[in-house]
Design a protein around this motif. Structure first.
Motif, mmCIF file in Angstrom:
data_model
loop_
_atom_site.group_PDB
_atom_site.id
_atom_site.type_symbol
_atom_site.label_atom_id
_atom_site.label_comp_id
_atom_site.label_asym_id
_atom_site.label_seq_id
_atom_site.Cartn_x
_atom_site.Cartn_y
_atom_site.Cartn_z
ATOM 1 N N GLY A 153 0.800 -1.212 0.000
ATOM 2 C CA GLY A 153 0.000 0.000 0.000
ATOM 3 C C GLY A 153 0.836 1.268 0.000
ATOM 4 O O GLY A 153 2.068 1.237 0.077
ATOM 5 N N TYR A 154 0.157 2.387 -0.068
ATOM 6 C CA TYR A 154 0.804 3.699 -0.155
ATOM 7 C C TYR A 154 1.744 3.941 1.020
ATOM 8 O O TYR A 154 2.882 4.383 0.852
ATOM 9 C CB TYR A 154 -0.276 4.778 -0.211
ATOM 10 C CG TYR A 154 0.248 6.186 -0.174
ATOM 11 C CD1 TYR A 154 0.942 6.729 -1.261
ATOM 12 C CD2 TYR A 154 0.051 6.997 0.945
ATOM 13 C CE1 TYR A 154 1.422 8.022 -1.234
ATOM 14 C CE2 TYR A 154 0.528 8.291 0.985
ATOM 15 C CZ TYR A 154 1.213 8.805 -0.105
ATOM 16 O OH TYR A 154 1.701 10.083 -0.064
ATOM 17 N N GLU A 155 1.258 3.651 2.229
ATOM 18 C CA GLU A 155 2.057 3.929 3.424
ATOM 19 C C GLU A 155 3.359 3.140 3.420
ATOM 20 O O GLU A 155 4.426 3.657 3.791
ATOM 21 C CB GLU A 155 1.251 3.613 4.695
ATOM 22 C CG GLU A 155 0.032 4.498 4.899
ATOM 23 C CD GLU A 155 -1.186 3.998 4.139
ATOM 24 O OE1 GLU A 155 -1.058 3.004 3.402
ATOM 25 O OE2 GLU A 155 -2.267 4.613 4.277
ATOM 26 N N ALA A 156 3.287 1.857 3.013
ATOM 27 C CA ALA A 156 4.493 1.033 2.978
ATOM 28 C C ALA A 156 5.442 1.483 1.870
ATOM 29 O O ALA A 156 6.666 1.481 2.037
ATOM 30 C CB ALA A 156 4.120 -0.438 2.788
ATOM 31 N N LYS A 157 4.877 1.879 0.728
ATOM 32 C CA LYS A 157 5.727 2.314 -0.387
ATOM 33 C C LYS A 157 6.446 3.631 -0.064
ATOM 34 O O LYS A 157 7.627 3.793 -0.378
ATOM 35 C CB LYS A 157 4.898 2.455 -1.653
ATOM 36 C CG LYS A 157 4.515 1.120 -2.272
ATOM 37 C CD LYS A 157 3.716 1.300 -3.557
ATOM 38 C CE LYS A 157 3.408 -0.048 -4.201
ATOM 39 N NZ LYS A 157 2.593 0.102 -5.434
ATOM 40 N N ILE A 158 5.733 4.557 0.571
ATOM 41 C CA ILE A 158 6.377 5.813 0.975
ATOM 42 C C ILE A 158 7.436 5.530 2.038
ATOM 43 O O ILE A 158 8.528 6.114 2.023
ATOM 44 C CB ILE A 158 5.334 6.811 1.514
ATOM 45 C CG1 ILE A 158 4.471 7.334 0.368
ATOM 46 C CG2 ILE A 158 6.015 7.971 2.228
ATOM 47 C CD1 ILE A 158 5.186 8.241 -0.607
ATOM 48 N N GLY A 159 7.121 4.601 2.951
ATOM 49 C CA GLY A 159 8.100 4.231 3.971
ATOM 50 C C GLY A 159 9.365 3.670 3.362
ATOM 51 O O GLY A 159 10.484 4.019 3.764
ATOM 52 N N LYS A 160 9.203 2.792 2.362
ATOM 53 C CA LYS A 160 10.373 2.205 1.697
ATOM 54 C C LYS A 160 11.148 3.263 0.927
ATOM 55 O O LYS A 160 12.385 3.286 0.937
ATOM 56 C CB LYS A 160 9.947 1.090 0.747
ATOM 57 C CG LYS A 160 11.121 0.351 0.106
ATOM 58 C CD LYS A 160 10.654 -0.792 -0.769
ATOM 59 C CE LYS A 160 11.840 -1.607 -1.285
ATOM 60 N NZ LYS A 160 12.834 -0.803 -2.011
ATOM 61 N N LEU A 161 10.422 4.168 0.267
ATOM 62 C CA LEU A 161 11.081 5.246 -0.477
ATOM 63 C C LEU A 161 11.962 6.088 0.443
ATOM 64 O O LEU A 161 13.137 6.353 0.139
ATOM 65 C CB LEU A 161 10.021 6.129 -1.139
ATOM 66 C CG LEU A 161 10.528 7.418 -1.811
ATOM 67 C CD1 LEU A 161 11.402 7.080 -3.016
ATOM 68 C CD2 LEU A 161 9.357 8.304 -2.215
ATOM 69 N N MET A 162 11.411 6.488 1.573
ATOM 70 C CA MET A 162 12.160 7.335 2.500
ATOM 71 C C MET A 162 13.311 6.574 3.146
ATOM 72 O O MET A 162 14.399 7.119 3.359
ATOM 73 C CB MET A 162 11.228 7.897 3.575
ATOM 74 C CG MET A 162 10.194 8.856 3.022
ATOM 75 S SD MET A 162 10.967 10.221 2.099
ATOM 76 C CE MET A 162 9.534 11.066 1.470
#
Length: 535
Positions: free
Chosen positions: A253-262
């Protein structure tokens, strides 16, 4: 037959807690094995194919899970770290793209190794004009005032905590590179239990899996409640499918993808910042230190000139060699900032379209990227890795307790002459940080004390105001100072930098020019140092 189903189900569930080396990722194998055990292969072949198509770009792996924090999704305004004690006319550009294009390129390695104050100042003022405009645009962004973004940030923080079942502190631990996997693993288990609604102890399942078949049968007889849990999970195929779908959505999901990006961005930048230049420095360190020691031991102007002449040739060779690597590192960091900002915008478009994130959050990230790139460009001259060997004679005036270091930015500002620096922290509190304990403290009127979050925020605001508005900056003796022979120069720039013969830079808190020497005060790690450069 039921035992086989249970064992297969356990094998699948165990994969939630371990990293899978196969390219398909743990989640696909989890679903495939569970389906084979409970439903059979043929009925679910289409499901498996569909999942491979939707999930082939980046398989979810709970062992590498990073979860975004509220400040990742609703970014805070980045702080401009460039300083200029003079008038700056902001750029007229009205978009982040235009501002990014206005930023100057990195100077050449040769200029980074040695350059005049005039060259450095022109470069600094170009960056400052762009960043001043970026700050104006951020402040004027409709719907993204500091109060509005903080409320939205807190909303996302609560949503993420509820989705993954972690506290704010646990989220920070999960994303912290310095926290060992042994401490992160229970947090990952907690997330997976929250997502799937499972109630089977993972450690118990792992022990069961390692047993022989006879041991497993004996264990089940002794622990009937364990058998009941496993039977329920094995027989309830539709519920398991629902749990798998929930897990897929959460981990991709969005939250996990943003977390991985950061997390990937932070890892990259930390690797660059930790790049070692010792292979270069060791060729010059000893020879230069000997020459500088000789300078500090004598007062004869002609002998001092001769020693500095030899030292400056060696120092330039070191700086040029180091600048080539340092410049390449800055280029990589600048590229990574741009990639991160572009990926953030790409991932966030759908969330903006749904109304869960305002459009101005994307604008803020783009402007943040301009500021981050500008701050990196500003490091080109200021933070070229220095040698331990220093062209000045030093004396320690104050030392922090072990594990603490001064925060250079927050301590900054011009206090006056060296004689005015009588008591550390007499003009304003000097902020210090302990990286191991994540504590902050101040030195105030010569006394060291720890502080809390509220006082830290106050000190940060006061430092920003002091450095940006030029408070306490009156009568700073900017200009060019020459040695007694006129062969060497020290330039004091309005950027706050003191440039020794076009190379080594310092940011003095106090400065005094004497007939035979220049003296200044700097914050250096855990020490306050008095520096003397002989004319």
């Amino acid at each position: 037959m039921l035992m086989k189903k249970i064992v297969m189900m356990m094998t699948a569930l165990l994969m939630l807690s371990t990293a899978d080396a196969n390219a398909q990722g743990f989640l696909k194998k989890l679903k495939q094995k569970a389906q084979q055990a409970v439903l059979g292969n043929q009925e679910n072949r289409k499901d498996s194919q569909d999942e491979q198509q939707t999930d082939s770009d980046e398989p979810a792996d709970a062992s590498k899970l990073s979860v975004a924090q509220g400040s990742d999704i609703v970014p805070k305004r980045k702080t401009v770290t460039i300083t200029w004690d003079g008038v700056i006319t902001p750029s007229k550009s009205s978009s982040a793209t235009a501002l990014m294009n206005e930023l100057p390129p990195l100077p050449s390695a040769e200029k980074m190794a040695r350059s005049t104050m005039e060259e450095r100042d022109a470069y600094t003022q170009k960056i400052a004009a762009v960043l001043a405009r970026a700050e104006q645009l951020q402040a004027g962004a409709n719907g993204c005032s500091d109060a509005e973004t903080e409320a939205l940030r807190q909303k996302w923080e609560r949503k993420i905590q509820d989705l993954f079942g972690l506290t704010k502190e646990e989220l920070a631990m999960l994303n912290d590179e310095n926290v060992p996997d042994s401490k992160k693993e229970p947090l990952r288990q907690k997330i997976l239990m929250k997502i799937t609604g499972g109630n089977v102890d993972q450690a118990e399942m792992q022990r069961f899996e390692k047993m022989s078949e006879k041991e497993q049968e004996a264990y089940i007889r002794q622990h009937p409640e364990f058998m009941q849990k496993m039977q329920k999970m094995a027989m309830n195929a539709s519920n398991f499918s629902k749990q798998t779908t929930q897990m897929t959505a959460a981990l991709n999901g969005y939250e996990a993808k943003i977390g991985k990006l950061m997390q990937d961005y932070i890892k990259f930048m930390e690797r660059e910042e930790q790049h070692s230049y010792t292979g270069i420095s060791k060729k010059y360190e000893g020879k230069l230190q000997k020459l500088y020691d000789d300078v500090c031991a004598i007062d004869d102007a002609s002998q001092i000139d001769a020693l500095y002449d030899d030292a400056d040739k060696l120092l330039y060779n070191y700086r040029l060699e180091a600048a080539k690597e340092y410049r390449a590192s800055l280029e990589r960091q600048i590229s990574e900032v741009k990639k991160m900002a572009a990926k953030f915008s790409s991932l966030s478009r759908e969330v903006v379209a749904s109304g869960d994130l305002p459009e101005c959050a994307l604008v803020r990230m783009d402007l943040n990227a301009v500021i981050m790139v500008g701050n990196l460009l500003d490091k080109a001259y200021k933070e070229l890795p220095k040698l331990k060997a220093s062209p000045v004679c030093t004396a320690s005036l104050y030392e922090l307790p072990k594990g603490w270091e001064f925060c250079a930015w927050e301590c900054g500002g011009h206090i006056g002459g060296v004689s005015d620096f009588k008591t550390p922290g007499g003009k304003w509190p000097l902020l210090a940080h302990n990286e191991d304990t994540e504590e902050y403290a101040v030195v105030e009127n010569g006394k060291f004390r720890k502080i809390g979050e509220d006082e830290l925020q106050t000190i940060n605001k006061e430092a920003d105001a002091r450095l940006k508005k030029g408070a306490n900056q009156e009568n700073i003796p900017y200009g060019t100072y020459k040695s007694r022979s006129g062969k060497r120069t020290v330039e004091y720039s309005k950027s706050g930098e003191l440039i020794v013969h076009g190379m080594t830079t310092y940011v003095p808190a106090a400065f005094t020019s004497n007939t035979d020497r220049l003296e200044w005060i700097v914050f250096d790690g855990n020490k306050i140092q008095k520096c003397t450069y002989k004319k």
